[in-house]
Design a protein around this motif. Sequence first.
Motif, PDB file in Angstrom:
ATOM      1  N   ARG A  59      -6.958  -5.889  -5.454  1.00  0.00           N
ATOM      2  CA  ARG A  59      -6.893  -6.303  -3.867  1.00  0.00           C
ATOM      3  C   ARG A  59      -7.765  -7.652  -3.540  1.00  0.00           C
ATOM      4  O   ARG A  59      -7.848  -8.351  -2.968  1.00  0.00           O
ATOM      5  CB  ARG A  59      -6.277  -5.481  -2.599  1.00  0.00           C
ATOM      6  CG  ARG A  59      -5.198  -4.462  -2.144  1.00  0.00           C
ATOM      7  CD  ARG A  59      -5.289  -4.214  -1.329  1.00  0.00           C
ATOM      8  NE  ARG A  59      -7.172  -3.213  -1.497  1.00  0.00           N
ATOM      9  CZ  ARG A  59      -6.918  -1.839  -1.190  1.00  0.00           C
ATOM     10  NH1 ARG A  59      -5.624  -1.419  -1.344  1.00  0.00           N
ATOM     11  NH2 ARG A  59      -8.124  -0.842  -1.205  1.00  0.00           N
ATOM     12  N   GLU A  79      -9.320   5.265   1.995  1.00  0.00           N
ATOM     13  CA  GLU A  79      -9.148   6.362   0.780  1.00  0.00           C
ATOM     14  C   GLU A  79     -10.291   6.383   0.182  1.00  0.00           C
ATOM     15  O   GLU A  79      -9.932   8.402  -0.051  1.00  0.00           O
ATOM     16  CB  GLU A  79      -8.992   5.313  -0.178  1.00  0.00           C
ATOM     17  CG  GLU A  79      -7.471   4.437  -0.281  1.00  0.00           C
ATOM     18  CD  GLU A  79      -7.197   3.570  -1.776  1.00  0.00           C
ATOM     19  OE1 GLU A  79      -8.165   2.548  -1.996  1.00  0.00           O
ATOM     20  OE2 GLU A  79      -6.364   3.021  -1.113  1.00  0.00           O
ATOM     21  N   ALA A 133      -7.824  -5.092   3.282  1.00  0.00           N
ATOM     22  CA  ALA A 133      -7.603  -4.290   2.397  1.00  0.00           C
ATOM     23  C   ALA A 133      -8.954  -3.443   2.748  1.00  0.00           C
ATOM     24  O   ALA A 133      -8.346  -2.142   1.915  1.00  0.00           O
ATOM     25  CB  ALA A 133      -7.704  -5.495   1.225  1.00  0.00           C
ATOM     26  N   ARG A 154       0.014   1.142  11.361  1.00  0.00           N
ATOM     27  CA  ARG A 154      -0.306  -0.062  10.433  1.00  0.00           C
ATOM     28  C   ARG A 154       1.049  -0.639  10.066  1.00  0.00           C
ATOM     29  O   ARG A 154       1.271  -1.972  11.161  1.00  0.00           O
ATOM     30  CB  ARG A 154      -0.070   0.600   8.468  1.00  0.00           C
ATOM     31  CG  ARG A 154      -1.473   0.287   7.483  1.00  0.00           C
ATOM     32  CD  ARG A 154      -1.576  -0.231   6.473  1.00  0.00           C
ATOM     33  NE  ARG A 154      -0.222   0.688   6.178  1.00  0.00           N
ATOM     34  CZ  ARG A 154      -0.550   1.444   4.757  1.00  0.00           C
ATOM     35  NH1 ARG A 154      -1.653   1.942   4.349  1.00  0.00           N
ATOM     36  NH2 ARG A 154       0.650   2.002   3.787  1.00  0.00           N
ATOM     37  N   ARG A 190      -8.139   8.458  -9.521  1.00  0.00           N
ATOM     38  CA  ARG A 190      -9.208   7.971  -8.723  1.00  0.00           C
ATOM     39  C   ARG A 190      -9.424   6.601  -9.570  1.00  0.00           C
ATOM     40  O   ARG A 190      -9.888   5.407  -8.724  1.00  0.00           O
ATOM     41  CB  ARG A 190     -10.613   9.036  -9.039  1.00  0.00           C
ATOM     42  CG  ARG A 190     -11.944   8.154  -7.196  1.00  0.00           C
ATOM     43  CD  ARG A 190     -13.494   8.403  -7.225  1.00  0.00           C
ATOM     44  NE  ARG A 190     -12.955   9.946  -6.884  1.00  0.00           N
ATOM     45  CZ  ARG A 190     -13.941  10.767  -6.325  1.00  0.00           C
ATOM     46  NH1 ARG A 190     -14.807  10.318  -7.224  1.00  0.00           N
ATOM     47  NH2 ARG A 190     -13.576  12.072  -6.539  1.00  0.00           N
ATOM     48  N   GLU A 226       0.452  -0.970  -0.101  1.00  0.00           N
ATOM     49  CA  GLU A 226      -0.248  -0.086  -0.248  1.00  0.00           C
ATOM     50  C   GLU A 226       1.031   1.339   0.004  1.00  0.00           C
ATOM     51  O   GLU A 226       0.461   2.233  -0.639  1.00  0.00           O
ATOM     52  CB  GLU A 226      -0.425   0.261   1.013  1.00  0.00           C
ATOM     53  CG  GLU A 226      -1.871  -1.085   1.154  1.00  0.00           C
ATOM     54  CD  GLU A 226      -2.538  -1.234   0.451  1.00  0.00           C
ATOM     55  OE1 GLU A 226      -3.278  -0.366  -0.452  1.00  0.00           O
ATOM     56  OE2 GLU A 226      -2.432  -2.575  -0.797  1.00  0.00           O
ATOM     57  N   ASN A 263      -2.994  11.300  -8.754  1.00  0.00           N
ATOM     58  CA  ASN A 263      -3.763  10.920  -7.689  1.00  0.00           C
ATOM     59  C   ASN A 263      -5.217  10.256  -9.008  1.00  0.00           C
ATOM     60  O   ASN A 263      -5.533  11.397  -8.504  1.00  0.00           O
ATOM     61  CB  ASN A 263      -4.427  11.433  -6.418  1.00  0.00           C
ATOM     62  CG  ASN A 263      -3.413  10.742  -5.296  1.00  0.00           C
ATOM     63  OD1 ASN A 263      -3.213  10.254  -4.949  1.00  0.00           O
ATOM     64  ND2 ASN A 263      -2.931  12.560  -5.146  1.00  0.00           N
ATOM     65  N   GLU A 315       1.134   4.081  -2.631  1.00  0.00           N
ATOM     66  CA  GLU A 315       0.991   5.632  -2.097  1.00  0.00           C
ATOM     67  C   GLU A 315       1.981   6.530  -2.850  1.00  0.00           C
ATOM     68  O   GLU A 315       1.875   7.486  -3.727  1.00  0.00           O
ATOM     69  CB  GLU A 315       0.449   6.013  -0.854  1.00  0.00           C
ATOM     70  CG  GLU A 315      -0.864   5.534  -0.728  1.00  0.00           C
ATOM     71  CD  GLU A 315      -0.663   4.963   1.380  1.00  0.00           C
ATOM     72  OE1 GLU A 315       0.148   5.196   1.976  1.00  0.00           O
ATOM     73  OE2 GLU A 315      -1.610   4.164   1.462  1.00  0.00           O
ATOM     74  N   ALA A 331      -8.133  -1.362  -5.838  1.00  0.00           N
ATOM     75  CA  ALA A 331      -9.019  -2.166  -4.726  1.00  0.00           C
ATOM     76  C   ALA A 331      -9.576  -3.241  -4.908  1.00  0.00           C
ATOM     77  O   ALA A 331      -9.665  -4.430  -4.216  1.00  0.00           O
ATOM     78  CB  ALA A 331      -9.689  -0.743  -4.643  1.00  0.00           C
ATOM     79  N   GLU A 360      -8.234  -0.087   3.774  1.00  0.00           N
ATOM     80  CA  GLU A 360      -7.096   0.869   3.868  1.00  0.00           C
ATOM     81  C   GLU A 360      -8.565   1.780   2.094  1.00  0.00           C
ATOM     82  O   GLU A 360      -7.844   2.629   2.013  1.00  0.00           O
ATOM     83  CB  GLU A 360      -6.500  -0.129   1.864  1.00  0.00           C
ATOM     84  CG  GLU A 360      -4.507  -0.931   3.417  1.00  0.00           C
ATOM     85  CD  GLU A 360      -4.846  -0.009   3.894  1.00  0.00           C
ATOM     86  OE1 GLU A 360      -4.490   0.802   3.294  1.00  0.00           O
ATOM     87  OE2 GLU A 360      -3.851  -0.482   4.748  1.00  0.00           O
ATOM     88  N   GLU A 361      -9.348   0.819   1.776  1.00  0.00           N
ATOM     89  CA  GLU A 361     -10.508   1.643   0.381  1.00  0.00           C
ATOM     90  C   GLU A 361     -11.200   2.211   1.576  1.00  0.00           C
ATOM     91  O   GLU A 361     -11.236   3.422   1.076  1.00  0.00           O
ATOM     92  CB  GLU A 361     -10.896   0.082   0.359  1.00  0.00           C
ATOM     93  CG  GLU A 361     -12.024   0.384  -1.062  1.00  0.00           C
ATOM     94  CD  GLU A 361     -12.797  -0.345  -1.359  1.00  0.00           C
ATOM     95  OE1 GLU A 361     -12.488  -1.790  -1.338  1.00  0.00           O
ATOM     96  OE2 GLU A 361     -13.545  -0.831  -2.927  1.00  0.00           O
ATOM     97  N   LEU A 408      -6.613   3.745  -8.466  1.00  0.00           N
ATOM     98  CA  LEU A 408      -7.226   3.453  -7.507  1.00  0.00           C
ATOM     99  C   LEU A 408      -8.109   2.792  -6.827  1.00  0.00           C
ATOM    100  O   LEU A 408      -7.882   1.807  -6.012  1.00  0.00           O
ATOM    101  CB  LEU A 408      -7.808   5.429  -6.337  1.00  0.00           C
ATOM    102  CG  LEU A 408      -6.622   5.667  -5.539  1.00  0.00           C
ATOM    103  CD1 LEU A 408      -6.254   7.163  -4.895  1.00  0.00           C
ATOM    104  CD2 LEU A 408      -5.638   4.621  -4.493  1.00  0.00           C
TER     105      LEU A 408
END
Lengths: 432, 432
Positions: free
Chosen positions: A223, B203, B196, B223, A213, A199, A211, A203, A220, B199-200, A216
């Motif tokens: 994962r 975000e 996970a 973390r 979206r 992670e 960044n 980042e 997700a 994290e999401e 991102l």
Amino acid sequence: MTSHRSGMTGDAPEPAPSDTPVPSTAPSSADALPTLVESLSSPESIAAEVSAQLEAFLAEKAAEFEAISLDATAIGEALIEFTRGGKRIRPVLLWWGFQLAGGDVRAGEAGGPTADRTAGSAADVTAGLAQAAGSLELLHAAALIHDDVIDNSDTRRGRPALHRQFEARHQRSGFHGDGASFGVSASIVIGDICLALSEELFERSQEALGNSRAALELRATVRRDVMVGQYLDVLAEVIPLGDDRIAERAWEVLSFKSAKYSVEQPLLLGAALAGADGAQLQEISAFGLPLGQAFQLRDDVLGIAGDPEATGKPAGDDIREGKRTVLIAETAARISADRLEILAARLGDPDLSDAEVAECVDMITDSGGLAAVESFIADKHAHAATMVDTWAEADADAGSAAGSTASAQVRIGSAAQERLKGFAKALSYRSS
Amino acid sequence: MTSHRSGMTGDAPEPAPSDTPVPSTAPSSADALPTLVESLSSPESIAAEVSAQLEAFLAEKAAEFEAISLDATAIGEALIEFTRGGKRIRPVLLWWGFQLAGGDVRAGEAGGPTADRTAGSAADVTAGLAQAAGSLELLHAAALIHDDVIDNSDTRRGRPALHRQFEARHQRSGFHGDGASFGVSASIVIGDICLALSEELFERSQEALGNSRAALELRATVRRDVMVGQYLDVLAEVIPLGDDRIAERAWEVLSFKSAKYSVEQPLLLGAALAGADGAQLQEISAFGLPLGQAFQLRDDVLGIAGDPEATGKPAGDDIREGKRTVLIAETAARISADRLEILAARLGDPDLSDAEVAECVDMITDSGGLAAVESFIADKHAHAATMVDTWAEADADAGSAAGSTASAQVRIGSAAQERLKGFAKALSYRSS
């Protein structure tokens, strides 16, 4: 986000990608031809960039762990060692996804992680991309570390699995208590740390890449899919083999735990980082998903019928592990009830003799299950190759007639075509 | 990032927090008094906001899992159930950290996760904060799920531990293979999924709160510290009790696995989300770290000498688990060699009789180890309380003399002072 696409032709403004959460369709203006991708960086140079970023990052983190406690030194050492192995398939695909979507980056130009760079410079973008790719390697390392605990595997990448390494450390150090438990506990925690570092490196990559979206959200999804796929895999192994949904389940595990995660999604993530639009993402999916399926189907075949000399694993290894692959499902659908009973009883028994394993392999072959899977591989590989041809034709059409109606949103030259086709063939028909 | 601080007095411009990776010092202009924090939201209303966001998010994710496969339904169900429990200590602290740094938010005003809101609105910020706090709950849930596998614990929050729940599911469903292994494997994967999701959700919170680099870095630190602390804890349990570094190790585990992670860092993360400067962060640390240490020292005392009726755990539970707490270290430093040998042999033996456990508890008490830890708790609690007094005095000074030289960068009114002191006392002197 900043767009890193170069060589766009036509005057149509790009839609703002940061407000576009992977749209399923996006109109393309007829006079705005996609960037022509002449060539793709070589896997070797990509691997070198990614390894450099990964090592620099892990060295920094290892120093942090050591600053917390001298006892924590082993964590960094283990992760640096563990991530040195690996074929870097996902990083290569992420890189190519970026390039296919028109992203401007060359492996070999970043000058390494310590290069002096200004924000938004080419070196910066290359470093950011290598960090994003390195993040995928860390995600994969975390998955493997936990996977080996779950499967009780002894080896990984030609070395003892991490939990076995920590078991050995327990013995060497004269610790008390149970060494195997210590190995498992340490590996659960180190897998978690590896996931957290994944992670953090992602980042960090966003500082250079903007960044997005869409990126991102894809991150997700990557994962989520690999983890849910892993859960489904764990579940599939304990469900009786005669269950109705066996084939459906095997395809779910194949797609989510491997095909998407290992091939399709790295490509998509790279493309999203370049600001790809929905139409481009769809085309890249149409290449990546079948290729990922062929890749994993081949893995299943090698797990049963691979040459131990080439794979480095014992013959029929997947039988003793009890994996519920598409190959097993296709076999189960074809063999007699009494043979299925024998197969079901043997799958997942770690104490099977070589002769018993060989009998299972014979059942899989004789039933026609193996041939069925070879046919799936050929089909999936052909789908992926066709997409590459479409992209190459889009280039040729555009060359021969400006303002052509070729609808492909990815355009590649002959060098890129050759590289993609060679890679697709290698993934689908490898022997190890 | 957007700053969510309100009520700033004076004309000095705020430094741009997104470029300030938690500076260790920051000059404060004498005429720019920090925001006066009259009151802090009630723990109950914060818990309600956070639970609403968490449940909405998990319901959305559970639907995604189910869309991947019907077999994956159990993942979402398990996580929704698991995260319903818990005291929400970290969310409350994150919220208060935001408020102490001048962040403008009220629990009870968000209108729940489905409220219609415009970007940057008060409801939006409240929802974002609840998401960030919910993310901490998910991180904690992930840690607990893996912790219970590592410690082979049977229960959690009054219910079977997750791996025991999945072991029971295995039996109920007539799966084949080993049920305990299935429970462990499923819990490793579900813990990963929970991490996970943490994290999401974090975000997602950043969409409303802005992307503060300081907050992202703190998030990575949270973390890292809890996971490295967990590794150190696993290691400490297998190192012989006579080792020189036993006390040092126990303090490392206490600080990183618990004090920072449970108390100091949630406060700091909340403050960073409000755009706190370095001086404010330092003051909040000077309150949060000793309070976190008192919190965990109390946990250690309760694990040995707690009333089973109140704690819900058997008397002397930490003895059978073999935890290497500061309490054990203080005892080891005080008892005779032959008693130490007995204690060392018993620590971590799950099969100890109640009489054997009681003898260990007596050793810990008679040695003066318990009294030493009670004295540490008093000292740490006093440090935290002093910081609260300093903040309250800063308010009083500012009230009585405009342009006062009071140096505190946090200013609180009497209602906030009372709430903080009550909370600090409750954490340090609780009985369960």
